[in-house]
Design an enzyme around this catalytic site. Structure first.
Site, PDB file in Angstrom:
ATOM      1  N   CYS A  33       0.518 -39.332 -10.039  1.00 11.95           N
ATOM      2  CA  CYS A  33       0.195 -37.914 -10.286  1.00 11.95           C
ATOM      3  C   CYS A  33      -1.254 -37.691 -10.700  1.00 11.95           C
ATOM      4  O   CYS A  33      -2.058 -37.162  -9.937  1.00 11.95           O
ATOM      5  CB  CYS A  33       1.128 -37.342 -11.360  1.00 11.95           C
ATOM      6  SG  CYS A  33       2.813 -37.095 -10.793  1.00 11.95           S
ATOM      7  N   ILE A  34      -1.595 -38.089 -11.912  1.00  9.84           N
ATOM      8  CA  ILE A  34      -2.872 -37.671 -12.504  1.00  9.84           C
ATOM      9  C   ILE A  34      -4.091 -38.191 -11.736  1.00  9.84           C
ATOM     10  O   ILE A  34      -5.066 -37.458 -11.585  1.00  9.84           O
ATOM     11  CB  ILE A  34      -2.943 -38.081 -13.989  1.00  9.84           C
ATOM     12  CG1 ILE A  34      -1.754 -37.486 -14.734  1.00  9.84           C
ATOM     13  CG2 ILE A  34      -4.234 -37.579 -14.620  1.00  9.84           C
ATOM     14  CD1 ILE A  34      -1.706 -37.848 -16.197  1.00  9.84           C
TER      15      ILE A  34
END
Length: 447
Positions: free
Chosen positions: A282-283
């Site tokens: 994700c990040i």
């Protein structure tokens, strides 16, 4: 027969009846860290589930009651399969009689840091070729605002499926946090936005079967943007504390003590913690989906790009601290044997996607270090396409002999099953990026 706009309420009534007698059938496209928990949860709530994944080894294991994901127990998969409510297949024809299908596939970046929607596109083509009229399609993969309407909808239309007319289309971002003991798939609120009102209503109705709180929003674009905001918020704040770590390190101040002191303020502050870099699916990736899309509107996302720059450079800072630690013992980086503790991107999971440990391994081997790793969650590293020069290898046992053979131990992931006190006794040099050991030991260095 095609479902017309005017009959959306009739379809809703049909769904109500199917939900009441538990005959609604749900399809899951992609049985990874997002799709599998959703599929199991629907089955546990009494709904028929068919999961589709092109990996035949994965579908075979699931049908035999074996989980391909460590934090999802075999017993849970076996119970779902034994109940007759869950089955997995590599054949997309399994979607032919589902009432709803959730697309849960990866959305990586290209080497040029541009969105790679190939998995979304190919999965949607599979879905479009197999579902029946009146089906609800929900995209769960993280992406930029407009993907559901501009990418998924045209593929459905090409197959004769018009969203809001004879098929329904929505977006609901995944919020999985593997191995989180506090929040599970069922207890994490679910944001849902349709490409039209009828689609949104059906999607809310579906997720209310398994999620304790469903949060409807006015459009798919709002839901897509909300997911990006969540991850950009984390990326920017982690970058800030990583930058402060470098500043305070130069000043001789312990960043961990600073954060712990600051978080005693009961309002206006949320603690974020530094690390060796960003990892996970994700990040490190999702913020750049918005960066790419923003260029279409002549906007430069400066915060996102600066945060990415800071976080990307953290492994180099860690290696410089390792070099200093070795130097204090009269050793150089070149030729040293380094044991990396933790290959996974986060504590107590078996997922090494985008793990900063891989970047550290790559930097160290380019500096002619001999690199081993220990991670009981990942007994074998098969290689990674982002770092093609890294050879496959096996996890070394964490014994006194293994530690003694290393010139330095670099703590990359703070798994809770490690005896850190014993490690501190055995190791000549420990560089701790996760604050698992008390500062001040002669052999313990912070990074």
């Amino acid at each position: 027969m095609p479902v017309k706009n005017s009959s959306a309420s009739k379809l809703s009534s049909q769904w109500q009846a199917k939900l009441q007698n538990r005959s609604l059938k749900v399809g899951i496209m992609g049985l990874g860290y997002v799709g599998l928990p959703l599929g199991l949860l629907f089955a546990e709530k009494g709904l028929q589930v068919v999961g589709v994944d092109p990996d035949e080894r994965r579908t075979r294991a699931l049908n035999q009651g074996r989980s391909p994901i460590r934090h999802i127990k075999n017993a849970r998969v076996k119970a779902a399969v034994t109940s007759g409510l869950f089955r997995a297949t590599a054949d997309p024809a399994g979607l032919k009689d589902v009432d709803a299908v959730l697309i849960c596939v990866p959305t990586p970046l290209t080497k040029q840091r541009e969105p790679d929607l190939s998995y979304v596109e190919s999965s949607t083509e599979w879905v479009a070729a197999n579902i029946k009229p009146g089906c609800l399609v929900v995209l769960e993969s993280t992406t930029y605002p407009g993907t559901t309407r501009d990418i998924v909808a045209p593929i459905l239309k090409k197959a004769g499926l018009k969203p809001g007319t004879n098929v329904f289309l929505a977006y609901s971002p995944e919020r999985e946090d593997p191995n989180n003991a506090t929040f599970s798939t069922a207890s994490i609120p679910k944001v849902v936005g349709g490409t039209d009102a009828a689609s949104g209503k059906l999607a809310v109705m579906l997720y209310e079967q398994i999620i304790s709180k469903v949060v409807p929003v006015t459009s798919a674009e709002v839901a897509e943007a909300a997911k990006l905001l969540e991850n950009i918020f984390r990326s920017v704040n982690i970058a800030m504390v990583n930058e402060l770590k470098i500043v305070f390190d130069r000043m001789g101040i312990d960043i961990w003590e600073v954060v712990n002191a600051a978080k005693t303020k009961p309002f206006g502050f949320m603690p974020f913690y530094p690390g060796p870099g960003l990892g996970g699916h994700c990040i490190p990736i999702d913020p750049f989906y918005l960066t790419w899309k923003a260029r279409e509107f002549d906007i430069s996302t400066k915060f996102i790009e600066l945060a990415g720059e800071v976080n990307t450079n953290m492994p180099y800072f860690v290696v410089s601290k390792l070099q200093d630690a070795l130097g204090s013992k009269g050793k150089s980086l070149r030729g040293s044997r380094v044991l990396l503790l933790g290959l996974a991107y986060k504590r107590d999971v078996d997922d090494f996607r985008e793990s900063p440990t891989l970047k550290l391994m790559d930097i160290l081997e380019r500096n002619k270090c001999r690199v081993d790793y220990h991670d009981s969650y990942i007994p074998q590293f098969p290689g990674d396409h982002h770092f093609p020069k890294l050879k496959p290898r096996k996890s070394r046992p964490l014994t006194q002999k293994t530690v003694a053979e290393a010139d330095a131990v670099l703590i990359c992931t703070d798994h809770t099953n490690v005896d850190y006190r014993a490690l501190a006794r055995w190791a000549d040099v420990i560089v701790d990026t996760r604050n698992v050991l008390p500062a001040g030991g002669k052999n313990i260095f912070r990074a």
